[in-house]
Scaffold this motif. Structure first.
Motif, PDB file in Angstrom:
ATOM      1  N   LEU A 110       0.817  -1.228   0.000  1.00  9.94           N
ATOM      2  CA  LEU A 110       0.000   0.000   0.000  1.00  9.94           C
ATOM      3  C   LEU A 110       0.844   1.268   0.000  1.00  9.94           C
ATOM      4  O   LEU A 110       1.900   1.328   0.648  1.00  9.94           O
ATOM      5  N   SER A 111       0.350   2.307  -0.642  1.00  7.59           N
ATOM      6  CA  SER A 111       0.981   3.631  -0.550  1.00  7.59           C
ATOM      7  C   SER A 111       1.039   4.085   0.903  1.00  7.59           C
ATOM      8  O   SER A 111       2.024   4.688   1.348  1.00  7.59           O
ATOM      9  N   GLN A 112      -0.033   3.809   1.641  1.00  6.56           N
ATOM     10  CA  GLN A 112      -0.082   4.172   3.067  1.00  6.56           C
ATOM     11  C   GLN A 112       1.128   3.594   3.807  1.00  6.56           C
ATOM     12  O   GLN A 112       1.708   4.233   4.687  1.00  6.56           O
ATOM     13  N   PRO A 131       5.618  -1.954  -6.255  1.00  5.93           N
ATOM     14  CA  PRO A 131       4.931  -2.788  -7.236  1.00  5.93           C
ATOM     15  C   PRO A 131       3.467  -2.405  -7.402  1.00  5.93           C
ATOM     16  O   PRO A 131       2.808  -2.847  -8.344  1.00  5.93           O
ATOM     17  N   SER A 132       2.951  -1.599  -6.472  1.00  5.86           N
ATOM     18  CA  SER A 132       1.503  -1.320  -6.487  1.00  5.86           C
ATOM     19  C   SER A 132       1.188  -0.011  -5.781  1.00  5.86           C
ATOM     20  O   SER A 132       0.045   0.226  -5.423  1.00  5.86           O
ATOM     21  N   ASN A 133       2.179   0.836  -5.559  1.00  9.49           N
ATOM     22  CA  ASN A 133       1.950   2.097  -4.848  1.00  9.49           C
ATOM     23  C   ASN A 133       1.595   3.133  -5.905  1.00  9.49           C
ATOM     24  O   ASN A 133       2.425   3.489  -6.742  1.00  9.49           O
ATOM     25  N   THR A 134       0.361   3.600  -5.880  1.00 12.69           N
ATOM     26  CA  THR A 134      -0.123   4.437  -6.984  1.00 12.69           C
ATOM     27  C   THR A 134      -0.502   5.849  -6.553  1.00 12.69           C
ATOM     28  O   THR A 134      -0.927   6.651  -7.380  1.00 12.69           O
ATOM     29  N   ALA A 135      -0.380   6.154  -5.254  1.00  9.31           N
ATOM     30  CA  ALA A 135      -0.727   7.507  -4.788  1.00  9.31           C
ATOM     31  C   ALA A 135       0.243   8.527  -5.356  1.00  9.31           C
ATOM     32  O   ALA A 135       1.390   8.209  -5.688  1.00  9.31           O
ATOM     33  N   ALA A 182      -3.903   6.499   2.268  1.00 14.16           N
ATOM     34  CA  ALA A 182      -3.255   7.507   1.417  1.00 14.16           C
ATOM     35  C   ALA A 182      -3.569   7.304  -0.061  1.00 14.16           C
ATOM     36  O   ALA A 182      -3.809   8.263  -0.800  1.00 14.16           O
ATOM     37  N   PHE A 183      -3.556   6.037  -0.496  1.00 21.19           N
ATOM     38  CA  PHE A 183      -3.909   5.763  -1.897  1.00 21.19           C
ATOM     39  C   PHE A 183      -5.344   6.203  -2.175  1.00 21.19           C
ATOM     40  O   PHE A 183      -5.618   6.863  -3.175  1.00 21.19           O
ATOM     41  N   SER A 184      -6.277   5.838  -1.295  1.00 16.05           N
ATOM     42  CA  SER A 184      -7.704   6.127  -1.533  1.00 16.05           C
ATOM     43  C   SER A 184      -7.974   7.630  -1.591  1.00 16.05           C
ATOM     44  O   SER A 184      -8.762   8.095  -2.424  1.00 16.05           O
ATOM     45  N   GLY A 258     -11.940   1.529  -7.652  1.00 16.73           N
ATOM     46  CA  GLY A 258     -10.559   1.948  -7.864  1.00 16.73           C
ATOM     47  C   GLY A 258      -9.609   0.771  -7.777  1.00 16.73           C
ATOM     48  O   GLY A 258     -10.028  -0.401  -7.729  1.00 16.73           O
ATOM     49  N   ASN A 259      -8.335   1.069  -7.727  1.00 21.09           N
ATOM     50  CA  ASN A 259      -7.300   0.031  -7.759  1.00 21.09           C
ATOM     51  C   ASN A 259      -7.353  -0.918  -6.554  1.00 21.09           C
ATOM     52  O   ASN A 259      -6.935  -2.056  -6.643  1.00 21.09           O
ATOM     53  N   GLY A 260      -7.886  -0.455  -5.434  1.00 25.86           N
ATOM     54  CA  GLY A 260      -7.968  -1.297  -4.236  1.00 25.86           C
ATOM     55  C   GLY A 260      -8.995  -2.419  -4.369  1.00 25.86           C
ATOM     56  O   GLY A 260      -9.022  -3.342  -3.550  1.00 25.86           O
TER      57      GLY A 260
HETATM   58  C1  1QQ Z   1      -1.902   1.868  -3.269  1.00 28.19           C
HETATM   59  C2  1QQ Z   1      -2.685   0.996  -4.165  1.00 28.19           C
HETATM   60  C3  1QQ Z   1      -3.256  -0.241  -3.588  1.00 28.19           C
HETATM   61  C4  1QQ Z   1      -4.718  -0.263  -3.709  1.00 28.19           C
HETATM   62  C5  1QQ Z   1      -2.648  -1.397  -4.330  1.00 28.19           C
HETATM   63  C6  1QQ Z   1      -2.651  -2.675  -3.612  1.00 28.19           C
HETATM   64  O1  1QQ Z   1      -2.798   1.291  -5.343  1.00 28.19           O
HETATM   65  O2  1QQ Z   1      -1.948   1.718  -2.053  1.00 28.19           O
HETATM   66  O3  1QQ Z   1      -1.215   2.748  -3.804  1.00 28.19           O
END
Ligand code: 1QQ
Length: 394
Positions: A110-112, A131-135, A182-184, A258-260
């Motif tokens: 997670l971005s968080q 690998p998946s942090n999109t914030a 944080a991502f959301s 969203g991505n989550g």
């Molecule tokens: C982030 C995301 C997550 C939902 C990916 C697992 O995109 O936390 O940035």
């Protein structure tokens, strides 16, 4: 007041000398095994997302070692479970850096978590690939932080445009987001801006927590607002429950997740009611590159289903580290490097390279942001309460 707890002999200059000799001691460490750390969520609700990353990384280890590893020497992945929170990510990073002595880290989920753990790697000068942090703001955490996961700002708008293609009459939108993630909060910013840019009215914005299970208040507000589109930014368990309760209480319109929510591990949560949810994708099994087509073929042979986005991105993260290490090893054998120097060189090489990955061709800008061209949108189709799939839309 930490300072007052120091023993009286701990003069600042003495502290500095001690720190220097410790770091000199660490520098003398030679590289014995080629270890790459993978710090993702293997437990907690976040494991709904992290499990796919474990599969993608393990697949990369097997596949890439089967093709010669690092110029004939196999590499090893070291997994540390981050759980779903910041403390777990920090702990996993610390273990990988000081105990496992990895060359670089793919993680966290997670971005968080990344905002808490990436500064630890930055200070230790250990390269990280998210690998998946999109914030917004992840590569800007530091010089050693890059990501293979394209940011919400470029991925999420595709879902809104696709929804309008499916139903051009959409006018009123309800937006919901997890305010403790944080991502959301980053993704909902993009969704709300895109909605306005597309001429839609954001009729209501509802907040929740990723730990919530009862969404009656938010769903009631959505129903009262009489919207024709609902957009959710949360994680898989909360997101799945929200979708389920929206449908149970009578919402009939389109839903963008969203991505989550981008995992079939959400299917057991909303079951048949997951049907129809639209989710933007940074990966498609149909991406035509040779790198992707061989990945899809072998992954599908092994797992009996097409690779999902989080697995493909984790694979790409490991692949980038491996390819960068191959380039370095050709100039100077990895086992002749000192660990700190090799970590710094790896970081440089990651940012310099161009990579043919399952995500398509990727590279990085000087801050470590991924440069990727192709994005997609998929829609969940449930066959029954248990089985469903992501159908890619045109
Ligand atoms: C982030 C995301 C997550 C939902 C990916 C697992 O995109 O936390 O940035």
């Amino acid at each position: 007041q930490r300072r007052s707890q120091l023993p009286s002999f701990a003069h600042p200059a003495l502290g500095a000398t001690l720190a220097l000799s410790l770091s000199l001691g660490a520098q003398a460490q030679k590289v014995e095994t080629i270890s790459i750390g993978v710090a993702v969520a293997q437990t907690s609700n976040t494991a709904l997302l992290g499990q796919e990353q474990v599969i993608g990384a393990k697949f990369a280890e097997k596949f890439l070692n089967g093709r010669g590893g690092i110029n004939g020497t196999p590499f090893k992945l070291v997994f540390q479970d981050t759980g779903g929170d910041e403390a777990g990510a920090i702990n996993a990073f610390q273990n990988l850096i000081t105990k496992d002595r990895v060359l670089g880290i793919v993680g966290p989920t997670l971005s968080q978590q990344a905002f808490a753990s990436d500064p630890i790697a930055e200070r230790a000068k250990v390269p990280v690939l998210g690998p998946s942090n999109t914030a917004k703001g992840i590569p800007q955490i530091g010089n050693f932080i890059a990501r293979v996961s394209a940011p919400v700002a470029v991925v999420a708008p595709n879902a809104v445009r696709q929804a309008l293609k499916l139903d051009p009459k959409i006018k009123e939108v309800a937006v919901l987001y997890a305010q403790n993630d944080a991502f959301s909060t980053s993704e909902t910013g993009t969704f709300q801006q895109t909605a306005k840019d597309q001429g839609l009215t954001v009729a209501t914005v509802q907040k929740f927590q990723t730990t919530d299970t009862d969404f009656t208040t938010q769903v009631t507000a959505v129903l009262n607002a009489k919207v024709d589109l609902v957009i959710i930014s949360g994680l898989a368990a909360d997101g799945g429950n929200l979708v389920k309760q929206l449908r149970q209480l009578g919402y009939k319109g389109l839903i963008i997740g969203g991505n989550g929510l981008n995992t079939s591990n959400m299917f057991p949560v909303c079951q048949k009611l997951c049907d129809g949810v639209i989710i933007a994708q940074a990966y498609s099994p149909a991406q035509p590159s040779a790198a992707n087509q061989v990945f899809v073929k072998e992954y599908t042979a092994q797992y009996k289903k097409a690779p999902p986005q989080f697995a493909a991105q984790a694979y790409a993260g490991v692949q980038v580290m491996v390819e960068a290490l191959k380039v370095i090893d050709r100039k100077k054998k990895l086992n002749t490097w000192d660990l700190d120097d090799l970590r710094a060189e790896l970081n440089k090489q990651i940012l310099l390279g161009k990579y043919s990955t399952p995500l398509g061709p990727i590279a990085f800008d000087k801050e470590g942001e991924v440069i990727q061209k192709e994005f997609y949108v998929a829609q969940i189709r449930m066959k029954d309460a248990k089985t469903g799939s992501f159908v890619y839309l045109k």
